[in-house]
Scaffold this active site. Structure first.
Site, short mmCIF file in Angstrom:
data_model
loop_
_atom_site.label_atom_id
_atom_site.label_comp_id
_atom_site.label_asym_id
_atom_site.label_seq_id
_atom_site.Cartn_x
_atom_site.Cartn_y
_atom_site.Cartn_z
N ASP A 142 8.24 -4.18 13.67
CA ASP A 142 7.64 -3.65 12.45
C ASP A 142 6.81 -2.44 12.86
O ASP A 142 5.89 -2.56 13.66
CB ASP A 142 6.76 -4.73 11.80
CG ASP A 142 6.16 -4.32 10.47
OD1 ASP A 142 5.89 -3.11 10.28
OD2 ASP A 142 5.92 -5.20 9.64
N PHE A 169 0.83 -1.20 0.00
CA PHE A 169 0.00 0.00 0.00
C PHE A 169 0.87 1.26 0.00
O PHE A 169 1.73 1.42 0.88
CB PHE A 169 -0.89 -0.03 1.25
CG PHE A 169 -1.88 1.08 1.38
CD1 PHE A 169 -3.01 1.12 0.59
CD2 PHE A 169 -1.68 2.10 2.31
CE1 PHE A 169 -3.95 2.13 0.73
CE2 PHE A 169 -2.61 3.12 2.46
CZ PHE A 169 -3.74 3.14 1.65
N SER A 173 3.19 -6.91 2.76
CA SER A 173 2.25 -6.00 3.40
C SER A 173 0.86 -6.10 2.75
O SER A 173 0.26 -7.17 2.78
CB SER A 173 2.81 -4.57 3.33
OG SER A 173 2.07 -3.70 4.16
N MET A 174 0.34 -5.03 2.14
CA MET A 174 -0.93 -5.16 1.44
C MET A 174 -0.83 -6.17 0.32
O MET A 174 -1.82 -6.85 -0.01
CB MET A 174 -1.40 -3.81 0.87
CG MET A 174 -2.74 -3.90 0.15
SD MET A 174 -3.34 -2.37 -0.56
CE MET A 174 -2.32 -2.24 -2.04
N HIS A 183 9.63 -3.27 8.53
CA HIS A 183 8.48 -3.66 7.70
C HIS A 183 8.87 -4.03 6.27
O HIS A 183 8.47 -5.08 5.76
CB HIS A 183 7.45 -2.53 7.67
CG HIS A 183 6.23 -2.88 6.88
ND1 HIS A 183 5.38 -3.89 7.25
CD2 HIS A 183 5.72 -2.35 5.73
CE1 HIS A 183 4.39 -3.97 6.37
NE2 HIS A 183 4.59 -3.07 5.44
#
Length: 256
Positions: free
Chosen positions: A194, A25, A93-94, A224
């Protein structure tokens, strides 16, 4: 609108085993391109699309919704399925959340999934206010470049468009209900430290999916964006080993 340097999509035509790689994202293909290139160098067919609204300016993302991002990875998966005998999906992530939905919806067409610091929920009190706040404020501070390794930066937006964030939150809520439909072999790598997606998200995902073949790895030295961080090589090597274990076609020529 011109693309940010490094935000270009990536494609490599290799053997009959395909891999779809999904970025996160407000990020871009740059954050996961070394991952994609590592797999391409080992003979796999690799697709790394640029998600709609990403890689240019945050204003372009403000007018997109989760359906746009998902449609792009769904299209890329279908393209790989036409060319390859097996397809694996990887995401950061996303991108990990998109990977999970592809697995839930496409079943046996996805041979396995690899998740790095996958998102499961938009956290914090501000998240609950998004339905209202997004009409008052267009953006908040960005989340890019959460990286422990000095000198490494992620190509992404320095602002988070709140209309898009609201759509992302709705997507994650829907996806959480779909996680039991995920049955594929799963490799999950996550960072204990993270600052964007807390480890509780990975724990929730592991508790909700129906996969029997599950491997979990900790990324002790990374934040992250671990695909650009100290543990990047570990991610790349573990991913290729995971795919090789599940595929007899690594190194074989593509169909047609």
């Amino acid at each position: 609108m011109p693309l940010l340097p490094g935000a270009e999509p990536f494609r490599h035509d290799g053997g009959e085993v395909g891999v779809l790689v999904c970025h996160g994202f407000t990020g871009s293909p740059q954050s996961v391109r070394p991952w994609a290139e590592h797999l391409a160098e080992r003979g796999l067919t690799v697709s790394l699309p640029l998600l709609p609204g990403h890689g240019t300016r945050w204003q372009d993302m403000q007018v997109t919704v989760w359906q746009d991002w998902y449609a792009e990875v769904d299209r890329a998966l279908r393209d790989l399925r036409e060319r390859c005998s097996q397809v694996f999906v990887c995401g950061l992530s996303m991108g990990g959340a998109l990977t999970l939905r592809l697995a839930a919806k496409h079943g046996a067409d996805v041979s396995g999934i690899v998740l790095v610091n996958p998102a499961n929920k938009v956290h914090g009190l501000a998240a609950k206010a998004l339905p209202v706040v997004r009409h008052l404020l267009p953006t908040k501070s960005g989340i890019a470049s959460d990286i422990a390794k000095p000198g490494c930066e992620e190509v992404g937006y320095d602002r988070v468009p709140l209309h898009a964030a609201h759509s992302f939150r709705r997507f994650l809520t829907m996806l959480d209900r779909e996680l039991p439909q995920v049955t594929q072999p799963l490799l999950l790598l996550h960072s204990p430290e993270d600052h964007v997606v807390p480890p509780v998200d990975s724990a929730r995902i592991l508790a909700r999916v129906s996969s029997r073949d599950v491997t979990e790895r900790l990324l002790e030295r990374s934040y992250h964006v671990a695909t650009l961080d100290h543990d990047a090589e570990l991610i790349f090597e573990e991913t290729f080993a995971f795919i090789s274990r599940l595929s007899a076609g690594v190194g074989a020529a593509p169909r047609g």
